[in-house]
Design a protein around this motif. Structure first.
Motif, PDB file in Angstrom:
ATOM      1  N   GLN A  83      32.754  55.260  46.048  1.00  0.00           N
ATOM      2  CA  GLN A  83      32.004  54.118  46.552  1.00  0.00           C
ATOM      3  C   GLN A  83      30.808  53.748  45.674  1.00  0.00           C
ATOM      4  N   SER A  84      30.634  54.455  44.561  1.00  0.00           N
ATOM      5  CA  SER A  84      29.469  54.207  43.706  1.00  0.00           C
ATOM      6  C   SER A  84      29.492  52.802  43.121  1.00  0.00           C
ATOM      7  N   LEU A 215      48.529  45.129  51.868  1.00  0.00           N
ATOM      8  CA  LEU A 215      47.279  45.747  51.420  1.00  0.00           C
ATOM      9  C   LEU A 215      47.627  47.097  50.799  1.00  0.00           C
ATOM     10  N   TYR A 216      47.374  47.226  49.505  1.00  0.00           N
ATOM     11  CA  TYR A 216      47.629  48.496  48.820  1.00  0.00           C
ATOM     12  C   TYR A 216      46.307  49.179  48.525  1.00  0.00           C
ATOM     13  N   ASP A 217      46.099  50.273  49.222  1.00  0.00           N
ATOM     14  CA  ASP A 217      44.887  51.062  49.031  1.00  0.00           C
ATOM     15  C   ASP A 217      45.088  52.084  47.921  1.00  0.00           C
ATOM     16  N   ASP A 218      46.120  52.915  48.075  1.00  0.00           N
ATOM     17  CA  ASP A 218      46.357  54.001  47.123  1.00  0.00           C
ATOM     18  C   ASP A 218      47.678  54.670  47.495  1.00  0.00           C
ATOM     19  N   GLY A 219      48.066  55.656  46.699  1.00  0.00           N
ATOM     20  CA  GLY A 219      49.237  56.461  47.018  1.00  0.00           C
ATOM     21  C   GLY A 219      50.407  56.213  46.097  1.00  0.00           C
ATOM     22  N   ARG A 220      50.966  57.273  45.553  1.00  0.00           N
ATOM     23  CA  ARG A 220      52.166  57.171  44.711  1.00  0.00           C
ATOM     24  C   ARG A 220      53.432  57.429  45.531  1.00  0.00           C
ATOM     25  N   ASP A 266      54.682  38.675  49.574  1.00  0.00           N
ATOM     26  CA  ASP A 266      54.490  37.638  48.561  1.00  0.00           C
ATOM     27  C   ASP A 266      53.216  37.872  47.754  1.00  0.00           C
ATOM     28  N   VAL A 267      52.274  38.606  48.346  1.00  0.00           N
ATOM     29  CA  VAL A 267      50.975  38.865  47.721  1.00  0.00           C
ATOM     30  C   VAL A 267      50.601  40.321  47.978  1.00  0.00           C
ATOM     31  N   ILE A 268      49.976  40.949  46.988  1.00  0.00           N
ATOM     32  CA  ILE A 268      49.463  42.299  47.177  1.00  0.00           C
ATOM     33  C   ILE A 268      47.948  42.266  47.033  1.00  0.00           C
ATOM     34  N   LEU A 269      47.260  42.657  48.096  1.00  0.00           N
ATOM     35  CA  LEU A 269      45.807  42.754  48.118  1.00  0.00           C
ATOM     36  C   LEU A 269      45.444  44.199  47.807  1.00  0.00           C
ATOM     37  N   ILE A 270      44.738  44.416  46.707  1.00  0.00           N
ATOM     38  CA  ILE A 270      44.439  45.762  46.232  1.00  0.00           C
ATOM     39  C   ILE A 270      43.020  46.164  46.612  1.00  0.00           C
ATOM     40  N   ASN A 271      42.908  47.381  47.124  1.00  0.00           N
ATOM     41  CA  ASN A 271      41.599  47.946  47.429  1.00  0.00           C
ATOM     42  C   ASN A 271      41.012  48.529  46.141  1.00  0.00           C
ATOM     43  N   ASP A 272      39.932  47.930  45.673  1.00  0.00           N
ATOM     44  CA  ASP A 272      39.264  48.378  44.448  1.00  0.00           C
ATOM     45  C   ASP A 272      38.379  49.563  44.799  1.00  0.00           C
ATOM     46  N   TYR A 273      38.990  50.731  44.797  1.00  0.00           N
ATOM     47  CA  TYR A 273      38.313  51.924  45.271  1.00  0.00           C
ATOM     48  C   TYR A 273      38.512  53.119  44.349  1.00  0.00           C
ATOM     49  N   GLY A 274      39.601  53.119  43.594  1.00  0.00           N
ATOM     50  CA  GLY A 274      39.935  54.300  42.813  1.00  0.00           C
ATOM     51  C   GLY A 274      40.991  55.092  43.540  1.00  0.00           C
ATOM     52  N   GLY A 275      40.767  56.396  43.680  1.00  0.00           N
ATOM     53  CA  GLY A 275      41.735  57.230  44.372  1.00  0.00           C
ATOM     54  C   GLY A 275      42.739  57.857  43.431  1.00  0.00           C
ATOM     55  N   GLU A 276      43.878  58.237  43.968  1.00  0.00           N
ATOM     56  CA  GLU A 276      44.908  58.942  43.202  1.00  0.00           C
ATOM     57  C   GLU A 276      45.429  58.117  42.039  1.00  0.00           C
ATOM     58  N   VAL A 277      45.688  56.850  42.275  1.00  0.00           N
ATOM     59  CA  VAL A 277      46.295  56.003  41.241  1.00  0.00           C
ATOM     60  C   VAL A 277      45.263  55.535  40.228  1.00  0.00           C
ATOM     61  N   GLY A 278      44.068  55.183  40.687  1.00  0.00           N
ATOM     62  CA  GLY A 278      43.009  54.818  39.740  1.00  0.00           C
ATOM     63  C   GLY A 278      42.441  53.436  39.958  1.00  0.00           C
ATOM     64  N   THR A 279      42.161  52.752  38.858  1.00  0.00           N
ATOM     65  CA  THR A 279      41.529  51.444  38.892  1.00  0.00           C
ATOM     66  C   THR A 279      42.483  50.371  39.402  1.00  0.00           C
ATOM     67  N   LEU A 307      39.864  43.274  46.159  1.00  0.00           N
ATOM     68  CA  LEU A 307      38.569  43.215  46.828  1.00  0.00           C
ATOM     69  C   LEU A 307      37.981  44.622  46.843  1.00  0.00           C
ATOM     70  N   PRO A 308      36.665  44.740  46.790  1.00  0.00           N
ATOM     71  CA  PRO A 308      36.057  46.070  46.827  1.00  0.00           C
ATOM     72  C   PRO A 308      36.229  46.744  48.181  1.00  0.00           C
ATOM     73  N   TYR A 309      36.243  48.051  48.154  1.00  0.00           N
ATOM     74  CA  TYR A 309      36.349  48.851  49.373  1.00  0.00           C
ATOM     75  C   TYR A 309      35.351  48.406  50.433  1.00  0.00           C
ATOM     76  N   ALA A 310      34.122  48.134  50.001  1.00  0.00           N
ATOM     77  CA  ALA A 310      33.063  47.771  50.952  1.00  0.00           C
ATOM     78  C   ALA A 310      33.336  46.462  51.662  1.00  0.00           C
ATOM     79  N   ALA A 311      34.198  45.617  51.090  1.00  0.00           N
ATOM     80  CA  ALA A 311      34.550  44.352  51.731  1.00  0.00           C
ATOM     81  C   ALA A 311      35.724  44.507  52.686  1.00  0.00           C
ATOM     82  N   LEU A 312      36.460  45.594  52.576  1.00  0.00           N
ATOM     83  CA  LEU A 312      37.681  45.776  53.357  1.00  0.00           C
ATOM     84  C   LEU A 312      37.491  46.674  54.574  1.00  0.00           C
ATOM     85  N   VAL A 313      36.605  47.674  54.465  1.00  0.00           N
ATOM     86  CA  VAL A 313      36.279  48.452  55.656  1.00  0.00           C
ATOM     87  C   VAL A 313      35.333  47.626  56.514  1.00  0.00           C
ATOM     88  N   GLU A 314      35.198  47.999  57.794  1.00  0.00           N
ATOM     89  CA  GLU A 314      34.298  47.227  58.654  1.00  0.00           C
ATOM     90  C   GLU A 314      32.883  47.220  58.087  1.00  0.00           C
TER      91      GLU A 314
END
Length: 334
Positions: A83-84, A215-220, A266-279, A307-314
């Motif tokens: 979250q930095s 919504l793709y957060d992370d995970g292989r 039709d669209v993939i919304l990516i969580n810009d957070y990092g995690g296992e997969v990365g950027t 979108l950044p993590y901070a915009a996607l969590v409550e």
């Protein structure tokens, strides 16, 4: 009965590292307007006076305090390395600089060391039976808890979510406004956020196609995504799209790649957070390289949006996330 735990905040408790004891200084009458009672995760929570040493966990929760102008009521916050980047880009970056960062992982020692009188966190936003850090364990230490409404458990195992995500945001703002005596400020923010969201909805032409969004957060091996009770669900729907996992009665959750393929986003919304997969770039490249997934309409057409993590969590960035994603989906409809 929902399986939630609520805690009554008693202002006459002065928290120390050894537990709680009665403080003579706090034994007088309650301040004007107090005590107040709110409903948190289906249970009443009463405060005798505004908390003054709050410890928050996670960036969205912390930004809720800052948006309400409550930085001076905080003993500190906890955010992890992932979250930095969100802190660096935060509209409340100056507040993050004024309030102490206590740790990258919350635990009993952290909150006791901060002399906390209230912990603001949530299930999977710091609270976990696995770590033994729960509202119940804090109550035994004389420390009260306020639970993030998005993460309230709904009575089915450990599933989370008891209301639509934006309603959860507005509920927490109203509750925090009452707890800290800043209801006017809270209601003003709610009006502003509702106006932003409503303007996006009003700009969508009736009958316009609604793209299916994953919504793709992370995970292989298995993707982590948003079901209907997490913030991205309404960010997607209020922007004019359809969350492909809106039928799942949970918050953030793990699904299968087979389910993603069947629903053909039709669209993939990516969580810009990092995690296992990365950027974000790493996540796009991974999706383009994965068998089956690379043939999805969204991947084939390059319809990625981050979108950044901070915009996607409550949190207080949710409304602006609707504006940003709504603008992107409007561009696809042209």
């Amino acid at each position: 009965m929902r399986k939630t735990i609520a805690t009554v905040l008693v202002a006459t408790l002065a928290v120390t590292s050894c537990g709680a004891q009665v403080s003579d200084a706090d034994s007088g009458t309650a301040p004007p307007g107090y005590p107040v009672t709110v409903t948190n995760c289906g249970r009443p929570m009463t405060v005798q006076k505004p908390p003054s040493r709050v410890v928050t966990n996670d960036i969205g929760i912390t930004e809720l305090m800052f948006a309400l102008g409550l930085g001076e009521r905080m003993a500190g916050y906890v955010v992890d390395k992932g979250q930095s980047g969100g802190v660096a880009s935060s509209p409340w970056k100056a507040d993050f600089g004024k309030v102490p960062k206590l740790a990258e992982k919350i635990n009993r020692e952290v909150v006791q060391g901060a002399d906390a009188d209230l912990v603001f966190a949530g299930w999977s936003y710091g609270f976990s039976e696995g770590t033994g850090f729960t509202p119940d364990t804090l109550a035994k230490l004389g420390i009260a808890s306020y639970q993030l409404t998005e993460a309230c458990r709904n009575g089915v195992g450990k599933q989370r979510g008891i209301m639509p995500p934006l309603d959860a945001l507005y509920t927490d703002l109203q509750n925090l406004g009452k707890i800290f005596g800043v209801s006017d400020r809270a209601e003003k923010l709610i009006r502003e956020y509702r106006k932003q969201v409503d303007e996006v909805a009003a700009a969508i032409r009736p009958g316009s196609p609604k793209p299916k969004v994953f919504l793709y957060d992370d995970g292989r091996d298995q993707p982590f995504t948003s079901a209907r009770n997490a913030g991205p669900d309404e960010i997607i729907t209020k922007s004019g799209g359809v969350n492909i996992f809106a039928d799942v009665d949970d918050s953030w959750t793990t699904v299968s790649w087979e389910a993603v393929l069947q629903r053909a986003p039709d669209v993939i919304l990516i969580n810009d957070y990092g995690g296992e997969v990365g950027t974000v770039a790493d996540k796009e490249n991974f999706l383009r390289s994965k068998a089956g997934v690379r043939d999805l309409p969204a991947v084939r057409d390059g319809h990625f949006f981050a979108l950044p993590y901070a915009a996607l969590v409550e949190g207080p960035r949710n409304a602006s996330a609707v504006v940003e994603f709504g603008r992107y989906l409007a561009g696809l409809r042209r």
